[in-house]
Write a protein that holds these residues in place. Structure first.
Motif, PDB file in Angstrom:
ATOM      1  N   UNK A 166      35.446   0.274  -2.821  1.00 35.10           N
ATOM      2  CA  UNK A 166      34.837   0.276  -4.160  1.00 35.10           C
ATOM      3  C   UNK A 166      35.710   1.076  -5.117  1.00 35.10           C
ATOM      4  N   UNK A 167      36.063   2.270  -4.698  1.00 38.29           N
ATOM      5  CA  UNK A 167      36.865   3.147  -5.556  1.00 38.29           C
ATOM      6  C   UNK A 167      38.256   2.562  -5.795  1.00 38.29           C
ATOM      7  N   UNK A 184      45.070   9.575  -1.682  1.00 41.38           N
ATOM      8  CA  UNK A 184      44.302  10.778  -1.316  1.00 41.38           C
ATOM      9  C   UNK A 184      43.190  11.132  -2.291  1.00 41.38           C
ATOM     10  N   UNK A 185      43.192  10.534  -3.494  1.00 42.04           N
ATOM     11  CA  UNK A 185      42.151  10.838  -4.471  1.00 42.04           C
ATOM     12  C   UNK A 185      40.910   9.958  -4.298  1.00 42.04           C
ATOM     13  N   UNK A 186      41.009   8.909  -3.491  1.00 43.98           N
ATOM     14  CA  UNK A 186      39.872   7.999  -3.345  1.00 43.98           C
ATOM     15  C   UNK A 186      38.674   8.699  -2.720  1.00 43.98           C
ATOM     16  N   UNK A 187      38.917   9.539  -1.726  1.00 43.59           N
ATOM     17  CA  UNK A 187      37.822  10.301  -1.107  1.00 43.59           C
ATOM     18  C   UNK A 187      37.172  11.236  -2.128  1.00 43.59           C
ATOM     19  N   UNK A 188      37.982  11.826  -3.009  1.00 36.33           N
ATOM     20  CA  UNK A 188      37.474  12.789  -3.994  1.00 36.33           C
ATOM     21  C   UNK A 188      36.620  12.099  -5.050  1.00 36.33           C
ATOM     22  N   UNK A 189      37.041  10.893  -5.467  1.00 35.98           N
ATOM     23  CA  UNK A 189      36.326  10.217  -6.547  1.00 35.98           C
ATOM     24  C   UNK A 189      35.057   9.517  -6.058  1.00 35.98           C
ATOM     25  N   UNK A 190      34.917   9.324  -4.755  1.00 36.37           N
ATOM     26  CA  UNK A 190      33.770   8.571  -4.238  1.00 36.37           C
ATOM     27  C   UNK A 190      32.419   9.113  -4.713  1.00 36.37           C
ATOM     28  N   UNK A 195      32.636  -3.203  -0.420  1.00 40.21           N
ATOM     29  CA  UNK A 195      31.873  -2.368   0.519  1.00 40.21           C
ATOM     30  C   UNK A 195      32.751  -1.225   1.006  1.00 40.21           C
ATOM     31  N   UNK A 196      32.219  -0.008   0.969  1.00 42.61           N
ATOM     32  CA  UNK A 196      32.915   1.137   1.549  1.00 42.61           C
ATOM     33  C   UNK A 196      32.557   1.260   3.027  1.00 42.61           C
ATOM     34  N   UNK A 197      33.470   1.845   3.780  1.00 44.08           N
ATOM     35  CA  UNK A 197      33.239   2.099   5.205  1.00 44.08           C
ATOM     36  C   UNK A 197      33.183   3.606   5.415  1.00 44.08           C
ATOM     37  N   UNK A 198      32.036   4.083   5.906  1.00 42.80           N
ATOM     38  CA  UNK A 198      31.883   5.512   6.150  1.00 42.80           C
ATOM     39  C   UNK A 198      32.780   5.969   7.302  1.00 42.80           C
ATOM     40  N   UNK A 199      33.166   7.236   7.249  1.00 46.39           N
ATOM     41  CA  UNK A 199      33.979   7.787   8.334  1.00 46.39           C
ATOM     42  C   UNK A 199      34.668   9.053   7.881  1.00 46.39           C
TER      43      UNK A 199
END
Length: 345
Positions: free
Chosen positions: A287-288, A298-304, A268-272
């Motif tokens: 998830x990523x 820092x790439x996890x936000x980009x790949x989401x 589960x991802x957590x929004x924010x």
């Protein structure tokens, strides 16, 4: 060996799996490349923050106001743990020896937590997330994760299970000490050379930590500071890890999921925003992170968005929730697990 290594991902791609098109897209965008500058800045800033906090402790002259510094100390300890976590996943450097050295420094020396113990446990979790009998994070412990585990509880453990959702956050206050105890107990499992290195580093941590506290304040204040620091550190780490898998799918032995479904359906991802990213160490993109464990933080936000779109095309449920909702889902699962015991009273 760390799970989901490049060779494992190559095997997934070669089979024409559901994961293969996403992996190709991620590689084309260079999102698996190391971010040396980011980690150099992160590690340097973390060391400066630790130095500043310990300087504050030493110049406090033993007043009870020093306890206020236990709060940022717990947060920076969490940041230190996140660096050790990333080193264990080979995110920081392409050289395993460098990653191991960083893991030993940030885990054993700075935190008194065993890098070898954590890495082994965490890699088994990544290989089989939420799979009872394979994932150590859903083994029976102070908490349980299935009703089958719950009904076997006896005595005080049975009481804990009945009300584990209510007791979860208070129990996290003990997690900071529990992690160190588990690390020491696990030393005997390590080969002798590794046992000596990790044992020496953890002993050095203990000596330095106690010496710094006792040189700055009376014994009573030092005990209070250490207790508050470790309680808040455990709470911080627990809050970062708790919403990631609890209440998500728990695979059965007869289910044969590929890499993508095994990781996406159990996470589960957590929004924010940026603050959430910072406080949770990037683990809010769970998830990523599970799909690409060696991907720099820092790439996890980009790949989401790529992952979300790919799952939508396949019809694979992608779970994302706000911070409060994610905790509610995790606690709701723990409460439901204990329901048979509450009915039986």
């Amino acid at each position: 060996m760390p799970v989901a290594s490049p060779s494992v991902l190559e095997a997934e791609a070669a089979t024409g799996s559901e994961f293969a098109p996403l992996l190709r897209q991620v590689r084309e965008r260079g999102l698996l490349r190391r971010r040396h500058g980011y980690y150099a800045w992160t590690i340097g800033a973390n060391f400066l923050a630790l130095a500043a906090l310990w300087t504050g402790v030493l110049i406090s002259r033993g007043t009870w106001w020093v306890l206020l510094l236990a709060v940022p100390m717990a947060v920076i300890s969490g940041r230190t743990a996140f660096v050790g976590h990333d080193a264990g996943h080979q995110q920081i450097s392409g050289n395993r020896k460098v990653n191991r050295a960083l893991g030993l420094i940030h885990g054993d020396l700075l935190l008194g937590m065993g890098y070898g113990w954590w890495n082994d446990k965490h890699n088994r979790h990544h290989a089989h997330p939420n799979h009872v009998g394979k994932d150590p994070d859903v083994e029976v412990g102070a908490l349980v994760w299935t009703r089958a585990q719950a009904v076997e509880r006896e005595g005080f453990a049975r009481f804990l299970t009945k009300y584990q959702a209510w007791l979860f956050f208070p129990m996290l206050l003990l997690e900071g000490v529990a992690l160190k105890v588990a690390s020491v107990r696990d030393l005997r499992r390590l080969p002798l050379p590794e046992r000596r290195v990790e044992g020496a580093l953890m002993a050095a941590h203990l000596v330095l930590y106690v010496s710094l506290l006792l040189s700055a304040m009376p014994v009573g204040t030092a005990v209070a500071f250490a207790a508050l620091h470790h309680a808040l550190f455990g709470l911080h780490l627990g809050c970062a890890f708790a919403p990631n898998h609890k209440g998500m799918e728990m695979p059965r032995d007869d289910e044969r999921w590929g890499h993508l479904r095994r990781q996406v359906l159990t996470s589960r991802d957590v929004r924010g925003g940026r603050v959430t990213d910072w406080l949770l160490g990037g683990l809010n993109y769970q998830v990523e992170h599970h799909l690409f464990p060696s991907m720099p933080r820092p790439h996890l936000r980009i790949v989401q968005p790529l992952v979300r779109e790919h799952c939508a095309r396949l019809g694979v449920p992608y779970t994302e929730a706000g911070p409060l909702e994610s905790y509610a889902q995790a606690l709701g699962h723990m409460h439901a697990v204990g329901a048979p015991l509450r009915r039986a009273r």
